[in-house]
Scaffold this motif. Structure first.
Motif, PDB file in Angstrom:
ATOM      1  N   UNK A   1      19.606   0.715 -26.016  1.00 40.24           N
ATOM      2  CA  UNK A   1      20.166  -0.644 -25.978  1.00 40.24           C
ATOM      3  C   UNK A   1      21.692  -0.596 -25.975  1.00 40.24           C
ATOM      4  N   UNK A   2      22.287   0.267 -26.827  1.00 39.67           N
ATOM      5  CA  UNK A   2      23.741   0.394 -26.881  1.00 39.67           C
ATOM      6  C   UNK A   2      24.297   0.891 -25.550  1.00 39.67           C
ATOM      7  N   UNK A   3      23.604   1.844 -24.934  1.00 43.52           N
ATOM      8  CA  UNK A   3      24.068   2.399 -23.662  1.00 43.52           C
ATOM      9  C   UNK A   3      24.030   1.357 -22.548  1.00 43.52           C
ATOM     10  N   UNK A   4      23.005   0.537 -22.545  1.00 50.18           N
ATOM     11  CA  UNK A   4      22.933  -0.526 -21.532  1.00 50.18           C
ATOM     12  C   UNK A   4      24.040  -1.555 -21.737  1.00 50.18           C
ATOM     13  N   UNK A   5      24.341  -1.854 -22.994  1.00 48.43           N
ATOM     14  CA  UNK A   5      25.441  -2.773 -23.281  1.00 48.43           C
ATOM     15  C   UNK A   5      26.779  -2.153 -22.892  1.00 48.43           C
ATOM     16  N   UNK A   6      26.910  -0.825 -23.106  1.00 44.09           N
ATOM     17  CA  UNK A   6      28.142  -0.130 -22.720  1.00 44.09           C
ATOM     18  C   UNK A   6      28.348  -0.200 -21.212  1.00 44.09           C
ATOM     19  N   UNK A   7      27.261  -0.029 -20.462  1.00 45.72           N
ATOM     20  CA  UNK A   7      27.340  -0.134 -19.005  1.00 45.72           C
ATOM     21  C   UNK A   7      27.796  -1.534 -18.591  1.00 45.72           C
TER      22      UNK A   7
ATOM     23  N   UNK B   1      31.526  -1.887 -19.089  1.00 51.14           N
ATOM     24  CA  UNK B   1      32.312  -1.209 -18.056  1.00 51.14           C
ATOM     25  C   UNK B   1      32.261  -1.954 -16.719  1.00 51.14           C
ATOM     26  N   UNK B   2      31.098  -2.515 -16.394  1.00 52.12           N
ATOM     27  CA  UNK B   2      30.959  -3.173 -15.094  1.00 52.12           C
ATOM     28  C   UNK B   2      31.599  -4.560 -15.053  1.00 52.12           C
ATOM     29  N   UNK B   3      31.750  -5.173 -16.207  1.00 55.77           N
ATOM     30  CA  UNK B   3      32.324  -6.524 -16.224  1.00 55.77           C
ATOM     31  C   UNK B   3      33.764  -6.548 -16.725  1.00 55.77           C
ATOM     32  N   UNK B   4      34.163  -5.529 -17.515  1.00 55.49           N
ATOM     33  CA  UNK B   4      35.479  -5.571 -18.147  1.00 55.49           C
ATOM     34  C   UNK B   4      36.278  -4.277 -17.980  1.00 55.49           C
ATOM     35  N   UNK B   5      35.622  -3.217 -17.517  1.00 55.98           N
ATOM     36  CA  UNK B   5      36.272  -1.913 -17.446  1.00 55.98           C
ATOM     37  C   UNK B   5      36.542  -1.453 -16.028  1.00 55.98           C
TER      38      UNK B   5
ATOM     39  N   UNK C   1      34.005  -2.271  -9.479  1.00 60.33           N
ATOM     40  CA  UNK C   1      33.708  -2.181  -8.052  1.00 60.33           C
ATOM     41  C   UNK C   1      34.914  -1.922  -7.188  1.00 60.33           C
ATOM     42  N   UNK C   2      36.021  -2.580  -7.472  1.00 59.05           N
ATOM     43  CA  UNK C   2      37.214  -2.404  -6.647  1.00 59.05           C
ATOM     44  C   UNK C   2      37.965  -1.136  -7.043  1.00 59.05           C
ATOM     45  N   UNK C   3      38.779  -0.653  -6.120  1.00 57.60           N
ATOM     46  CA  UNK C   3      39.633   0.499  -6.430  1.00 57.60           C
ATOM     47  C   UNK C   3      40.728   0.066  -7.393  1.00 57.60           C
ATOM     48  N   UNK C   4      40.942   0.863  -8.431  1.00 53.26           N
ATOM     49  CA  UNK C   4      41.980   0.576  -9.419  1.00 53.26           C
ATOM     50  C   UNK C   4      42.975   1.728  -9.410  1.00 53.26           C
ATOM     51  N   UNK C   5      44.210   1.435  -9.109  1.00 52.48           N
ATOM     52  CA  UNK C   5      45.247   2.463  -9.083  1.00 52.48           C
ATOM     53  C   UNK C   5      45.539   2.940 -10.503  1.00 52.48           C
TER      54      UNK C   5
END
Length: 366
Positions: A149-155, A158-162, A166-170
């Motif tokens: 559960x913690x790992x899914x929340x971590x994902x 990362x996908x919404x705030x980290x 999806x986009x390239x981040x310099x």
């Protein structure tokens, strides 16, 4: 669009956290080379079946069996993990068949992960290890479920705030550390109310805890009065997590206590970093805080919901831009957190922690 950690690497780290003695990577000798070498510093013996071109066509089950036999002869392990790689999993190598054919005394966990496993998220590799560990009675199913559960929340974080949005981040190496350290010291001298939030992940806590390991009482206030030490909130509950993770929390707490650094509020364990910020946010909202300093995984804290000046301290140059977009006023980047903390059981010097202590010394020498 930019490279991210692999599920294979996550499998290796999770086996390490289960205190595996040996990990066998069933794939080419170069697969996850750096991670394997780093884990040797944590006391884990990492071997490879060294699959080659012919093995990609005809299979390499004999190589796996032979490597498993050698692992027992050389290391007499109690717990072994066999981790699949892109090469072995794509051609359908049967890890369980090798385990059943080679009878050794150790518990052997098959982990069928590869670089594109599931959705390709690195946490998929960790989940595969936990599911195997529960199946082989290495950990209770309840603990595996909690960890997953913690790992899914971590994902999700990362996908919404980290950096997995999806986009390239310099890459960006953040604000000047000396400038930010002077800002914190000045606020303390002015008597402002400051909160340090340690929301760290696994062994990287040894680096980020160094920021807390600073004696702010040495600062001379503008009025000459004794300064008020910042409050400390930390996810250092030593009763939560896999054995090695609980031990990290215990080691850090013990060292801070020995240095007379008091933790005011413990908000959970090191593997709960996706959810522990909720308690920190509640504390900050209910108190008159002038400055909050969040280290470790600062993007898990909803800084946009807090009306307070803020500093984020992260280990990822590609997280600097997302953190500023979330609303952090200042962002400091530490480098090589994993490589600096593997194999240690003590707090290690961080660049920002050393800068804080240096600025305090400069102020006192005036």
């Amino acid at each position: 669009m930019h490279p991210r950690p692999s599920p294979i690497a996550a499998s290796l780290y999770t086996l390490r956290d289960l205190n595996a003695d040996v990990i066998i990577m069933h794939g080419p000798h170069g697969c996850c080379f750096r991670t394997g070498r780093l884990l040797e510093g944590d006391g884990v013996r990492v071997l490879t079946t060294a699959m080659a071109e012919n093995d990609f066509i005809f299979g390499a089950s004999d190589k796996l069996k032979e490597t498993l036999k050698k692992a027992e002869e050389m290391f007499n392990p109690d717990l072994v993990g066999i981790v699949g790689t892109c090469a072995s999993m794509i051609i359908g190598e049967d890890l369980k068949e090798a385990i059943e054919s080679v009878k050794i005394d150790a518990i052997v966990l098959p982990v069928e992960s590869h670089g594109g496993f599931g959705e390709g998220d690195n946490t998929e590799g960790a989940i595969a290890v936990l599911e195997s560990a529960a199946q082989y009675d290495v950990i209770p199913q309840e603990e595996a479920d909690r960890q997953i559960e913690m790992l899914k929340l971590a994902t999700k974080v990362e996908k919404t705030r980290g950096m997995a949005q999806g986009d390239y981040i310099k890459p960006n190496f953040g604000d000047n550390k000396e400038k930010i350290a002077k800002l914190i010291i000045e606020k303390i001298k002015e008597g402002k109310k400051i909160v340090f939030v340690l929301n760290a992940k696994k062994e990287t806590a040894y680096l980020f805890a160094d920021i807390l390991n600073t004696d702010f009482s040495k600062i001379k206030s503008d009025s000459g009065d004794k300064v008020t030490n910042p409050l400390i909130i930390a996810n250092l509950d030593e009763n939560i997590g896999l054995p090695r993770i609980r031990n990290h929390a215990h080691n850090i707490k013990t060292e801070l206590e020995r240095n007379t650094i008091a933790i005011d509020y413990i908000i959970g364990g090191l593997d709960e970093y996706p959810i522990t910020p909720r308690k920190a946010e509640e504390f900050i909202k209910n108190n008159d805080i002038d400055l909050v300093v969040v280290s470790g995984v600062p993007h898990a804290l909803r800084i946009e919901d807090l009306d307070v000046e803020s500093i984020a301290i992260t280990d990822g140059p590609r997280l600097v831009e997302p953190l500023k977009n979330l609303g952090y006023n200042h962002v400091v980047a530490e480098l090589d957190a994993h490589s600096k903390t593997l194999g240690t059981d003590k707090i290690v010097d961080s660049d920002f922690g050393m800068m804080l202590r240096t600025v305090i010394q400069w102020e006192n020498d005036k």
